[in-house]
Scaffold this motif. Structure first.
Motif, PDB file in Angstrom:
ATOM      1  N   ASN A   1      -2.866   1.592 -16.767  1.00 18.62           N
ATOM      2  CA  ASN A   1      -1.803   1.715 -15.757  1.00 18.62           C
ATOM      3  C   ASN A   1      -2.418   1.831 -14.368  1.00 18.62           C
ATOM      4  O   ASN A   1      -3.497   2.404 -14.195  1.00 18.62           O
ATOM      5  CB  ASN A   1      -0.942   2.954 -16.020  1.00 18.62           C
ATOM      6  CG  ASN A   1       0.259   3.018 -15.093  1.00 18.62           C
ATOM      7  OD1 ASN A   1       1.019   2.058 -14.987  1.00 18.62           O
ATOM      8  ND2 ASN A   1       0.436   4.138 -14.417  1.00 18.62           N
ATOM      9  N   TRP A   2      -1.737   1.251 -13.375  1.00 20.37           N
ATOM     10  CA  TRP A   2      -2.126   1.376 -11.976  1.00 20.37           C
ATOM     11  C   TRP A   2      -0.874   1.671 -11.161  1.00 20.37           C
ATOM     12  O   TRP A   2       0.083   0.896 -11.141  1.00 20.37           O
ATOM     13  CB  TRP A   2      -2.802   0.109 -11.463  1.00 20.37           C
ATOM     14  CG  TRP A   2      -2.935   0.028  -9.956  1.00 20.37           C
ATOM     15  CD1 TRP A   2      -2.373  -0.907  -9.122  1.00 20.37           C
ATOM     16  CD2 TRP A   2      -3.675   0.904  -9.100  1.00 20.37           C
ATOM     17  NE1 TRP A   2      -2.702  -0.664  -7.820  1.00 20.37           N
ATOM     18  CE2 TRP A   2      -3.512   0.447  -7.774  1.00 20.37           C
ATOM     19  CE3 TRP A   2      -4.455   2.033  -9.335  1.00 20.37           C
ATOM     20  CZ2 TRP A   2      -4.103   1.084  -6.692  1.00 20.37           C
ATOM     21  CZ3 TRP A   2      -5.047   2.668  -8.250  1.00 20.37           C
ATOM     22  CH2 TRP A   2      -4.869   2.193  -6.948  1.00 20.37           C
ATOM     23  N   ASP A   3      -0.859   2.817 -10.501  1.00 20.66           N
ATOM     24  CA  ASP A   3       0.299   3.251  -9.719  1.00 20.66           C
ATOM     25  C   ASP A   3      -0.134   3.431  -8.269  1.00 20.66           C
ATOM     26  O   ASP A   3      -0.608   4.506  -7.885  1.00 20.66           O
ATOM     27  CB  ASP A   3       0.848   4.557 -10.282  1.00 20.66           C
ATOM     28  CG  ASP A   3       2.108   5.023  -9.556  1.00 20.66           C
ATOM     29  OD1 ASP A   3       2.746   4.193  -8.891  1.00 20.66           O
ATOM     30  OD2 ASP A   3       2.444   6.215  -9.673  1.00 20.66           O
ATOM     31  N   PRO A   4       0.019   2.395  -7.431  1.00 16.41           N
ATOM     32  CA  PRO A   4      -0.479   2.490  -6.053  1.00 16.41           C
ATOM     33  C   PRO A   4       0.432   3.332  -5.172  1.00 16.41           C
ATOM     34  O   PRO A   4       1.642   3.421  -5.403  1.00 16.41           O
ATOM     35  CB  PRO A   4      -0.475   1.030  -5.587  1.00 16.41           C
ATOM     36  CG  PRO A   4       0.628   0.404  -6.377  1.00 16.41           C
ATOM     37  CD  PRO A   4       0.623   1.083  -7.721  1.00 16.41           C
ATOM     38  N   ASP A   5      -0.168   3.966  -4.174  1.00 14.40           N
ATOM     39  CA  ASP A   5       0.613   4.546  -3.100  1.00 14.40           C
ATOM     40  C   ASP A   5       1.382   3.420  -2.416  1.00 14.40           C
ATOM     41  O   ASP A   5       0.909   2.280  -2.343  1.00 14.40           O
ATOM     42  CB  ASP A   5      -0.319   5.235  -2.097  1.00 14.40           C
ATOM     43  CG  ASP A   5       0.438   5.920  -0.986  1.00 14.40           C
ATOM     44  OD1 ASP A   5       0.720   7.109  -1.121  1.00 14.40           O
ATOM     45  OD2 ASP A   5       0.717   5.249   0.030  1.00 14.40           O
ATOM     46  N   ALA A   6       2.567   3.728  -1.909  1.00 17.31           N
ATOM     47  CA  ALA A   6       3.423   2.679  -1.332  1.00 17.31           C
ATOM     48  C   ALA A   6       2.776   1.966  -0.153  1.00 17.31           C
ATOM     49  O   ALA A   6       3.169   0.843   0.190  1.00 17.31           O
ATOM     50  CB  ALA A   6       4.757   3.281  -0.910  1.00 17.31           C
ATOM     51  N   LEU A   7       1.779   2.585   0.487  1.00 19.85           N
ATOM     52  CA  LEU A   7       1.193   2.003   1.691  1.00 19.85           C
ATOM     53  C   LEU A   7      -0.087   1.220   1.407  1.00 19.85           C
ATOM     54  O   LEU A   7      -0.715   0.713   2.334  1.00 19.85           O
ATOM     55  CB  LEU A   7       0.911   3.112   2.714  1.00 19.85           C
ATOM     56  CG  LEU A   7       2.143   3.914   3.136  1.00 19.85           C
ATOM     57  CD1 LEU A   7       1.765   4.976   4.151  1.00 19.85           C
ATOM     58  CD2 LEU A   7       3.228   3.015   3.696  1.00 19.85           C
ATOM     59  N   PHE A   8      -0.460   1.119   0.120  1.00 22.56           N
ATOM     60  CA  PHE A   8      -1.654   0.370  -0.247  1.00 22.56           C
ATOM     61  C   PHE A   8      -1.343  -0.596  -1.380  1.00 22.56           C
ATOM     62  O   PHE A   8      -0.377  -0.409  -2.123  1.00 22.56           O
ATOM     63  CB  PHE A   8      -2.777   1.317  -0.703  1.00 22.56           C
ATOM     64  CG  PHE A   8      -3.373   2.150   0.395  1.00 22.56           C
ATOM     65  CD1 PHE A   8      -4.439   1.672   1.150  1.00 22.56           C
ATOM     66  CD2 PHE A   8      -2.881   3.415   0.674  1.00 22.56           C
ATOM     67  CE1 PHE A   8      -4.996   2.436   2.163  1.00 22.56           C
ATOM     68  CE2 PHE A   8      -3.426   4.188   1.680  1.00 22.56           C
ATOM     69  CZ  PHE A   8      -4.495   3.694   2.420  1.00 22.56           C
ATOM     70  N   GLU A   9      -2.185  -1.607  -1.523  1.00 22.90           N
ATOM     71  CA  GLU A   9      -2.117  -2.489  -2.675  1.00 22.90           C
ATOM     72  C   GLU A   9      -3.546  -2.826  -3.102  1.00 22.90           C
ATOM     73  O   GLU A   9      -4.478  -2.766  -2.295  1.00 22.90           O
ATOM     74  CB  GLU A   9      -1.334  -3.761  -2.353  1.00 22.90           C
ATOM     75  CG  GLU A   9      -1.898  -4.578  -1.219  1.00 22.90           C
ATOM     76  CD  GLU A   9      -0.998  -5.740  -0.811  1.00 22.90           C
ATOM     77  OE1 GLU A   9      -1.542  -6.764  -0.364  1.00 22.90           O
ATOM     78  OE2 GLU A   9       0.239  -5.616  -0.945  1.00 22.90           O
ATOM     79  N   TRP A  10      -3.696  -3.182  -4.368  1.00 21.21           N
ATOM     80  CA  TRP A  10      -5.002  -3.546  -4.927  1.00 21.21           C
ATOM     81  C   TRP A  10      -4.952  -5.031  -5.249  1.00 21.21           C
ATOM     82  O   TRP A  10      -4.474  -5.424  -6.306  1.00 21.21           O
ATOM     83  CB  TRP A  10      -5.283  -2.700  -6.157  1.00 21.21           C
ATOM     84  CG  TRP A  10      -6.637  -2.874  -6.789  1.00 21.21           C
ATOM     85  CD1 TRP A  10      -7.619  -3.731  -6.419  1.00 21.21           C
ATOM     86  CD2 TRP A  10      -7.136  -2.151  -7.919  1.00 21.21           C
ATOM     87  NE1 TRP A  10      -8.705  -3.602  -7.229  1.00 21.21           N
ATOM     88  CE2 TRP A  10      -8.436  -2.629  -8.168  1.00 21.21           C
ATOM     89  CE3 TRP A  10      -6.618  -1.158  -8.738  1.00 21.21           C
ATOM     90  CZ2 TRP A  10      -9.213  -2.148  -9.219  1.00 21.21           C
ATOM     91  CZ3 TRP A  10      -7.392  -0.677  -9.773  1.00 21.21           C
ATOM     92  CH2 TRP A  10      -8.669  -1.159 -10.002  1.00 21.21           C
ATOM     93  N   SER A  11      -5.400  -5.837  -4.313  1.00 26.05           N
ATOM     94  CA  SER A  11      -5.332  -7.289  -4.453  1.00 26.05           C
ATOM     95  C   SER A  11      -6.413  -7.764  -5.418  1.00 26.05           C
ATOM     96  O   SER A  11      -7.578  -7.409  -5.285  1.00 26.05           O
ATOM     97  CB  SER A  11      -5.516  -7.956  -3.085  1.00 26.05           C
ATOM     98  OG  SER A  11      -5.549  -9.352  -3.191  1.00 26.05           O
ATOM     99  N   GLY A  12      -6.016  -8.612  -6.388  1.00 24.65           N
ATOM    100  CA  GLY A  12      -6.981  -9.145  -7.347  1.00 24.65           C
ATOM    101  C   GLY A  12      -7.535  -8.098  -8.282  1.00 24.65           C
ATOM    102  O   GLY A  12      -8.665  -8.231  -8.769  1.00 24.65           O
ATOM    103  N   ALA A  13      -6.751  -7.053  -8.561  1.00 23.02           N
ATOM    104  CA  ALA A  13      -7.242  -5.972  -9.418  1.00 23.02           C
ATOM    105  C   ALA A  13      -7.543  -6.481 -10.813  1.00 23.02           C
ATOM    106  O   ALA A  13      -6.697  -7.126 -11.444  1.00 23.02           O
ATOM    107  CB  ALA A  13      -6.195  -4.861  -9.485  1.00 23.02           C
ATOM    108  N   GLN A  14      -8.735  -6.214 -11.286  1.00 21.64           N
ATOM    109  CA  GLN A  14      -9.081  -6.563 -12.651  1.00 21.64           C
ATOM    110  C   GLN A  14     -10.313  -5.795 -13.094  1.00 21.64           C
ATOM    111  O   GLN A  14     -11.039  -5.225 -12.276  1.00 21.64           O
ATOM    112  CB  GLN A  14      -9.336  -8.066 -12.791  1.00 21.64           C
ATOM    113  CG  GLN A  14     -10.556  -8.576 -12.038  1.00 21.64           C
ATOM    114  CD  GLN A  14     -10.862 -10.025 -12.376  1.00 21.64           C
ATOM    115  OE1 GLN A  14     -10.391 -10.555 -13.363  1.00 21.64           O
ATOM    116  NE2 GLN A  14     -11.664 -10.656 -11.538  1.00 21.64           N
ATOM    117  N   ILE A  15     -10.503  -5.758 -14.411  1.00 24.24           N
ATOM    118  CA  ILE A  15     -11.716  -5.191 -14.969  1.00 24.24           C
ATOM    119  C   ILE A  15     -12.299  -6.222 -15.922  1.00 24.24           C
ATOM    120  O   ILE A  15     -11.637  -6.701 -16.836  1.00 24.24           O
ATOM    121  CB  ILE A  15     -11.436  -3.844 -15.661  1.00 24.24           C
ATOM    122  CG1 ILE A  15     -12.739  -3.204 -16.141  1.00 24.24           C
ATOM    123  CG2 ILE A  15     -10.419  -3.967 -16.775  1.00 24.24           C
ATOM    124  CD1 ILE A  15     -12.572  -1.746 -16.533  1.00 24.24           C
ATOM    125  N   SER A  16     -13.500  -6.635 -15.654  1.00 20.42           N
ATOM    126  CA  SER A  16     -14.185  -7.651 -16.440  1.00 20.42           C
ATOM    127  C   SER A  16     -15.612  -7.183 -16.677  1.00 20.42           C
ATOM    128  O   SER A  16     -16.309  -6.820 -15.722  1.00 20.42           O
ATOM    129  CB  SER A  16     -14.184  -8.997 -15.706  1.00 20.42           C
ATOM    130  OG  SER A  16     -14.911  -9.973 -16.417  1.00 20.42           O
TER     131      SER A  16
END
Length: 516
Positions: free
Chosen positions: A107-122
């Motif tokens: 799960n990933w729950d960002p703060d409303a003022l941030f985003e995680w672009s291209g989030a992945q784990i490889s």
């Protein structure tokens, strides 16, 4: 029969065997997590590692610094923060699941003022880029009322995008509908600024000044200095946090002043904040930043340039002289005119660009004053063009406060009678208007204000403020407008005496005098 000594030996052996088995099981289900998430600012920016890179702060430990790794097992919960795991910027909450062979994001729950672009784990490597979340345009904001304003432009400042050593998304002015009602929103206030009932009559503003930070927009490249800079444009700051407000305002024909809040200083990102920083008098540096802004504006179909004003440098201050303030700005004025900027260009003088100080020599050594230097003839000699319009493209930008040192930092005001004073400690209002007349120039007052004081005017403050507004109205052929200082959701009376809201006495006085 087993002796007590034999029994004790067997018990210890079982404990050791059980512990070893547990450790082996934990080890079998552990994996190594690598933190390779990129920061909101470009990776080749100075202080990138120290200020903005994301940390994985696992509950109960360990914390995983940028570019580092740690072994984790089972299910783990972690905060993602910028710059460290203490009270650093909170980006979001991350849930991880680790087996012997792999780690996954559950799960990933960002703060409303941030985003995680291209989030992945490889291959157990967390990658992608943390970005400031884009403020949405607001197509439903009201247009300014059609009113008979005493000055062409009447409005407010929305502070916030210029503060702090690093970009602070919590202080950025936000007019989106999505944030309405939250503590990061300015929408309800701006709706009231645009249209509020005053004794049965709706009145409102038509211009907003937006201070921005030079070092948040243009970062120093690693290895460069303020003296010999290599700038990197911080697109995330402009595209996500500044441009959307310009879209919203200019589409609704609300004028927007983009104010480079610099004091003719460059504050190093992550280390200094305005008004601190290194004095920078290199005219090419200002031409560079405004060229970058102009390029952004011209390439953006959602910004109407005709409703933009560029405030080139906020409050050049000691030890900067009028000649230095003039020389730093004029090439930029010429550049903007020669490269298709059609909005207004606001220029500021030395000594915090005070109206009271415009014709004064504060050095005591017969140094030329702002009045001596910023003449229309001198500007023309530098290549500046004047179009002959009633309110021309180039406007003199001054500030005026009313406390004992004209700084706007005290919870007090001088007597209204002092509006007519002259000399080094005087208001010098008539000297300024005479100078405007002799140079066929107009001025705009983009900062002024009086103390909020729990919405109760301190002694003299209402009288001197309204007296000043009366003087502007009486000379409305010389003044293009005024924007009140102290607005914005991040402003507080705890640290800015000039704080105001749509219901404050200062705002009511301004509207009463400038929109009769």
């Amino acid at each position: 029969m087993m002796t007590s000594q034999s029994h004790l030996f067997l018990k210890r052996s079982l404990i050791v065997a059980t512990a070893a088995s547990l450790l082996a099981g934990a080890s079998a289900h552990a994996a190594t997590l690598y933190n390779n998430i990129a920061a909101p600012i470009p990776p080749n920016a100075k202080n990138y590692d120290q200020t903005s890179r994301p940390y994985i702060c696992i509950e109960g430990g360990p914390s995983i610094a940028p570019g580092q790794s740690a072994n984790i097992s089972g299910d783990k919960e972690a905060a993602v923060r910028l710059g460290g795991c203490n009270d650093n910027w909170y980006v979001g909450w991350l849930s991880l699941h680790a087996t012997a062979s792999a780690i996954s994001i559950s799960n990933w729950d960002p703060d409303a003022l941030f985003e995680w672009s291209g989030a992945q784990i490889s291959a157990n490597q967390l990658t992608g880029t943390i970005r400031y979340a884009t403020i949405n345009d607001n197509a439903n904001l009201a247009m300014p009322l059609s009113l008979n304003r005493a000055l062409p432009y009447v409005g407010v400042n929305l502070s916030g995008a210029e503060v702090n050593a690093e970009v602070d998304p919590y202080t950025i002015p936000d007019l989106s509908e999505e944030s309405q009602g939250t503590d990061v929103s300015d929408l309800n206030s701006v709706n009231q600024y645009l249209s509020k009932n005053f004794n049965g009559v709706s009145k409102g503003i038509n211009i907003i000044r937006l201070p921005i930070s030079w070092s948040h927009l243009e970062l120093l490249q690693q290895g460069s200095t303020v003296v010999n800079p290599l700038y990197i444009l911080n697109n995330n700051y402009w595209d996500s946090l500044i441009a959307p407000t310009l879209h919203t305002l200019t589409k609704k024909q609300i004028y927007a002043i983009v104010d480079l809040h610099t004091y003719l200083r460059y504050p190093e990102y992550g280390v200094e904040e305005t008004p601190d920083g290194t004095v920078d008098l290199d005219q090419t540096h200002y031409q560079t930043v405004w060229a970058d802004i102009l390029k952004k504006v011209k390439s953006d179909p959602d910004i109407d340039m005709n409703y933009l004003m560029f405030d080139l440098v906020n409050e050049p201050s000691d030890p900067i002289t009028p000649q230095q303030a003039f020389a730093a700005q004029m090439p930029t004025v010429v550049y903007l005119q020669n490269n298709g900027f059609t909005g207004k260009i606001l220029v500021e003088g030395a000594y915090w660009s005070g109206m009271h100080s415009w014709n004064q020599d504060y050095t005591g050594s017969n140094t030329p004053t702002n009045a001596d230097v910023f003449t229309k003839a001198n500007m023309i000699n530098q290549g500046v063009r004047f179009d002959g319009a009633d309110v021309g493209q180039v406007i003199i930008n001054v500030h005026q406060y009313f406390d004992s040192d004209f700084s706007g930092t005290h919870n007090s005001c001088q007597s209204a009678a002092n509006l007519n004073t002259t000399g080094i400690n005087g208001f010098n209002f008539n000297a300024f208007t005479s100078w405007l007349t002799s140079n066929s120039l107009k001025a705009i007052v983009t900062e002024t204000g009086v103390p909020y004081n729990n919405n109760t005017p301190p002694a003299n403050c209402k009288q001197i403020f309204e007296g000043f507004l009366d003087k502007l109205v009486a000379n409305n052929t010389l003044f293009a407008g005024l924007t009140l200082w102290g607005g914005g959701h991040s402003t507080s009376p705890d640290w800015d005496p000039m704080y105001f809201t749509p219901n404050s006495w200062q705002y009511t006085s301004m509207i009463g005098k400038l929109i009769p």
